[in-house]
Design an enzyme around this catalytic site. Structure first.
Site, short mmCIF file in Angstrom:
data_model
loop_
_atom_site.label_atom_id
_atom_site.label_comp_id
_atom_site.label_asym_id
_atom_site.label_seq_id
_atom_site.Cartn_x
_atom_site.Cartn_y
_atom_site.Cartn_z
N HIS A 18 -8.52 6.32 -3.65
CA HIS A 18 -7.17 6.85 -3.36
C HIS A 18 -6.98 8.20 -4.06
O HIS A 18 -6.39 9.13 -3.48
CB HIS A 18 -6.09 5.88 -3.88
CG HIS A 18 -6.03 4.56 -3.17
ND1 HIS A 18 -6.09 3.36 -3.83
CD2 HIS A 18 -5.88 4.25 -1.86
CE1 HIS A 18 -5.99 2.36 -2.96
NE2 HIS A 18 -5.87 2.87 -1.75
N LYS A 42 1.47 -8.53 2.14
CA LYS A 42 0.13 -8.55 1.53
C LYS A 42 0.12 -9.35 0.23
O LYS A 42 -0.93 -9.52 -0.37
CB LYS A 42 -0.36 -7.12 1.26
CG LYS A 42 -0.86 -6.41 2.50
CD LYS A 42 -1.40 -5.02 2.18
CE LYS A 42 -2.90 -4.96 2.12
NZ LYS A 42 -3.41 -3.57 2.07
N ARG A 91 -12.08 5.62 5.73
CA ARG A 91 -13.33 5.39 4.98
C ARG A 91 -14.52 5.17 5.89
O ARG A 91 -15.62 5.56 5.60
CB ARG A 91 -13.17 4.17 4.06
CG ARG A 91 -12.24 4.42 2.91
CD ARG A 91 -11.76 3.12 2.32
NE ARG A 91 -11.04 2.36 3.33
CZ ARG A 91 -10.68 1.11 3.21
NH1 ARG A 91 -11.00 0.44 2.11
NH2 ARG A 91 -10.01 0.50 4.16
N SER A 129 -9.00 -1.96 -2.54
CA SER A 129 -8.32 -2.61 -3.66
C SER A 129 -8.69 -4.09 -3.74
O SER A 129 -8.86 -4.63 -4.83
CB SER A 129 -6.80 -2.44 -3.52
OG SER A 129 -6.49 -1.06 -3.54
N1 COA Z 1 -10.22 4.56 -1.12
C1 COA Z 1 -10.30 3.27 -1.39
N2 COA Z 1 -9.62 2.34 -0.74
C2 COA Z 1 -8.83 2.74 0.25
C3 COA Z 1 -8.70 4.08 0.61
C4 COA Z 1 -9.45 5.01 -0.13
N3 COA Z 1 -9.41 6.30 0.13
N4 COA Z 1 -7.86 4.17 1.64
C5 COA Z 1 -7.48 2.92 1.93
N5 COA Z 1 -8.07 2.06 1.09
C6 COA Z 1 -7.97 0.61 1.11
C7 COA Z 1 -6.89 0.09 0.26
O1 COA Z 1 -7.35 -0.15 -1.05
C8 COA Z 1 -6.51 -1.16 1.00
O2 COA Z 1 -7.37 -2.19 0.61
P1 COA Z 1 -6.87 -3.70 0.59
O3 COA Z 1 -6.45 -4.03 1.99
O4 COA Z 1 -8.10 -4.36 0.14
O5 COA Z 1 -5.74 -3.77 -0.37
C9 COA Z 1 -6.80 -0.84 2.44
O6 COA Z 1 -7.70 0.21 2.42
C10 COA Z 1 -5.63 -0.34 3.22
O7 COA Z 1 -4.58 -0.22 2.39
P2 COA Z 1 -3.58 0.96 2.09
O8 COA Z 1 -4.19 2.31 2.27
O9 COA Z 1 -2.94 0.68 0.79
O10 COA Z 1 -2.65 0.81 3.23
P3 COA Z 1 -2.01 -0.49 3.73
O11 COA Z 1 -2.71 -0.75 5.00
O12 COA Z 1 -1.91 -1.55 2.73
O13 COA Z 1 -0.55 0.02 3.94
C11 COA Z 1 1.18 1.33 4.94
C12 COA Z 1 -0.30 0.98 4.86
C13 COA Z 1 1.95 1.04 3.69
C14 COA Z 1 1.18 2.84 5.18
C15 COA Z 1 1.73 0.58 6.15
O14 COA Z 1 1.60 -0.80 5.98
C16 COA Z 1 3.16 0.93 6.37
O15 COA Z 1 3.44 1.99 6.86
N6 COA Z 1 4.07 0.04 5.96
C17 COA Z 1 5.48 0.25 6.09
C18 COA Z 1 6.04 -0.50 7.32
C19 COA Z 1 5.81 0.31 8.56
O16 COA Z 1 6.23 1.44 8.69
N7 COA Z 1 5.15 -0.34 9.52
C20 COA Z 1 4.90 0.25 10.79
C21 COA Z 1 3.65 1.07 10.76
S1 COA Z 1 3.23 1.58 12.37
#
Ligand code: COA
Length: 162
Positions: A18, A42, A91, A129
């Protein structure tokens, strides 16, 4: 380029992957707001307040970064901060379908909001994560994948690892 971008995610907890994306974003935008989603679905290990605190701690030397928690739709958060750009990390090909779906849905809901994808260093392309939490809970150090401060906080959640 000048401007503001929002980097949303759950950050449970923030990893070096991140931070890699955040640093790349800062080469393009002069201000970035990291939006820490509550992501109740989550069932995060760390509370949103703890995730914000960890991010503030590990980014305190970065210029132009703010960390805030948000609830609800990401587009509403982005609009409320007068931003028009969402940054997301890609990724691997496996991220693509989910990210495309979110980007297109966000565009449908808010046509002026653009999603910019960035690739992290290859060394972080397998990182998430969840994998960090799993490895750590099974007794292995994750010091190559997260800042020291985050590893310390993981000990508080998994006391048997001390
Ligand atoms: N390096 C390491 N890990 C990464 C990464 C990076 N560069 N980019 C993403 N990841 C991982 C995260 O660690 C996470 O792992 P996990 O699932 O094991 O915890 C996974 O990829 C994706 O997670 P993250 O990037 O935190 O995004 P998310 O998918 O949990 O959340 C939001 C994305 C918050 C942007 C999305 O859920 C959201 O917009 N929520 C609000 C509600 C909404 O608007 N919904 C409609 C969307 S269309």
């Amino acid at each position: 380029m000048k401007g503001l971008a929002v980097y949303p995610g759950t950050f449970d907890p923030v990893t070096n992957g991140h931070l890699d994306i955040l640093q790349r974003g800062l080469e393009i935008f002069d201000r970035m707001i990291v939006g820490v989603a509550y992501s109740h679905r989550k069932n995060p290990l760390f509370t949103a307040e703890e995730r914000v605190e960890m991010l503030r701690n590990v980014t305190r030397e970065y210029q132009g970064v703010e960390i805030e928690a948000f609830e609800g739709l990401v587009i509403n958060f982005v609009r409320s901060r007068n931003a028009e750009v969402i940054i997301r990390g890609l990724r691997a090909v496996s991220d693509f379908e989910y990210e495309l779906q979110m980007a297109l849905m966000n565009r449908k809901l808010a046509g002026n909001i653009k999603t910019v994808f960035m690739m992290p260093s290859a060394e972080y392309s397998f990182l998430s994560s969840s994998i960090v939490k799993e490895i750590f809970s099974l007794g292995k150090s994750v010091s190559c994948f997260v800042p020291d401060y985050v590893e310390q906080q993981l000990h508080t959640k998994f006391p048997h690892t001390r």
